[in-house]
Design a protein around this motif. Structure first.
Motif, mmCIF file in Angstrom:
data_model
loop_
_atom_site.group_PDB
_atom_site.id
_atom_site.type_symbol
_atom_site.label_atom_id
_atom_site.label_comp_id
_atom_site.label_asym_id
_atom_site.label_seq_id
_atom_site.Cartn_x
_atom_site.Cartn_y
_atom_site.Cartn_z
ATOM 1 N N TYR A 1 -4.191 12.666 4.158
ATOM 2 C CA TYR A 1 -5.391 13.497 4.339
ATOM 3 C C TYR A 1 -6.630 12.614 4.204
ATOM 4 C CZ TYR A 1 -1.955 17.087 3.245
ATOM 5 O OH TYR A 1 -0.851 17.878 3.238
ATOM 6 N N PRO A 2 -7.036 12.017 5.308
ATOM 7 C CA PRO A 2 -8.204 11.118 5.220
ATOM 8 C C PRO A 2 -9.465 11.919 4.934
ATOM 9 C CG PRO A 2 -7.460 11.324 7.490
ATOM 10 C CD PRO A 2 -6.491 12.083 6.644
ATOM 11 N N GLY A 3 -10.337 11.324 4.196
ATOM 12 C CA GLY A 3 -11.591 11.967 3.844
ATOM 13 C C GLY A 3 -12.197 11.260 2.677
ATOM 14 N N GLU A 4 -13.206 11.865 2.134
ATOM 15 C CA GLU A 4 -13.871 11.254 1.003
ATOM 16 C C GLU A 4 -13.113 11.536 -0.294
ATOM 17 O OE1 GLU A 4 -18.003 11.972 0.612
ATOM 18 O OE2 GLU A 4 -18.331 11.891 2.766
ATOM 19 N N LEU B 1 7.104 7.829 -8.032
ATOM 20 C CA LEU B 1 5.854 7.173 -7.668
ATOM 21 C C LEU B 1 4.955 7.048 -8.886
ATOM 22 C CD1 LEU B 1 4.921 9.009 -4.340
ATOM 23 C CD2 LEU B 1 5.916 6.749 -4.586
ATOM 24 N N THR B 2 4.199 5.971 -8.906
ATOM 25 C CA THR B 2 3.185 5.852 -9.945
ATOM 26 C C THR B 2 1.990 6.709 -9.534
ATOM 27 O OG1 THR B 2 2.164 3.952 -8.870
ATOM 28 C CG2 THR B 2 3.914 3.491 -10.469
ATOM 29 N N ALA B 3 1.069 6.891 -10.430
ATOM 30 C CA ALA B 3 -0.115 7.711 -10.136
ATOM 31 C C ALA B 3 -0.931 7.087 -9.003
ATOM 32 C CB ALA B 3 -0.962 7.872 -11.385
ATOM 33 N N ASP B 4 -1.062 5.772 -9.020
ATOM 34 C CA ASP B 4 -1.825 5.102 -7.956
ATOM 35 C C ASP B 4 -1.122 5.221 -6.609
ATOM 36 O OD1 ASP B 4 -3.839 4.316 -9.694
ATOM 37 O OD2 ASP B 4 -2.814 2.429 -10.199
ATOM 38 N N ALA B 5 0.190 5.072 -6.595
ATOM 39 C CA ALA B 5 0.942 5.183 -5.346
ATOM 40 C C ALA B 5 0.870 6.606 -4.796
ATOM 41 C CB ALA B 5 2.392 4.773 -5.562
ATOM 42 N N ALA B 6 0.910 7.599 -5.673
ATOM 43 C CA ALA B 6 0.801 8.989 -5.227
ATOM 44 C C ALA B 6 -0.587 9.255 -4.650
ATOM 45 C CB ALA B 6 1.087 9.934 -6.390
ATOM 46 N N GLU B 7 -1.589 8.720 -5.294
ATOM 47 C CA GLU B 7 -2.961 8.893 -4.794
ATOM 48 C C GLU B 7 -3.130 8.250 -3.423
ATOM 49 O OE1 GLU B 7 -7.541 7.808 -6.115
ATOM 50 O OE2 GLU B 7 -5.887 7.452 -7.508
ATOM 51 N N GLN B 8 -2.606 7.061 -3.249
ATOM 52 C CA GLN B 8 -2.711 6.367 -1.964
ATOM 53 C C GLN B 8 -1.945 7.115 -0.877
ATOM 54 O OE1 GLN B 8 -4.659 3.834 -1.175
ATOM 55 N NE2 GLN B 8 -5.419 3.892 -3.295
ATOM 56 N N SER B 9 -0.805 7.695 -1.230
ATOM 57 C CA SER B 9 -0.021 8.452 -0.259
ATOM 58 C C SER B 9 -0.770 9.699 0.206
ATOM 59 C CB SER B 9 1.325 8.846 -0.872
ATOM 60 O OG SER B 9 2.043 9.660 0.000
#
Length: 73
Positions: free
Chosen positions: A68-71, A55-63
């Motif tokens: 874990y929804p939240g701010e 995964l790219t860094a952005d894809a990992a962040e989105q996953s």
């Protein structure tokens, strides 16, 4: 004297049979079979290839944000 000379000479078959290489032949075949089995096992297992996709860094962040929804900090 000729009897002694005949006894000292060995035929090729007798000489080949007295050689220790005939006894070590099964050892060589066993080692060859073990090496082939090891090569087959490593090529089937393929430790250098992971089954997961990177995964790219952005894809990992989105996953993570999807799990874990939240701010976002």
């Amino acid at each position: 004297m000729e009897e002694h000379r005949e006894q000292a000479e060995m035929k090729r078959e007798e000489h080949r049979g007295s050689n220790s290489s005939k006894l070590s032949r099964p050892v060589w075949w066993s080692l060859a079979a073990l090496v082939l089995l090891l090569i087959f096992a490593v090529s089937w297992w393929k430790p250098w290839q992971s089954g997961r996709t990177m995964l790219t860094a952005d894809a990992a962040e989105q996953s993570v944000l999807a799990q874990y929804p939240g701010e976002r900090l």
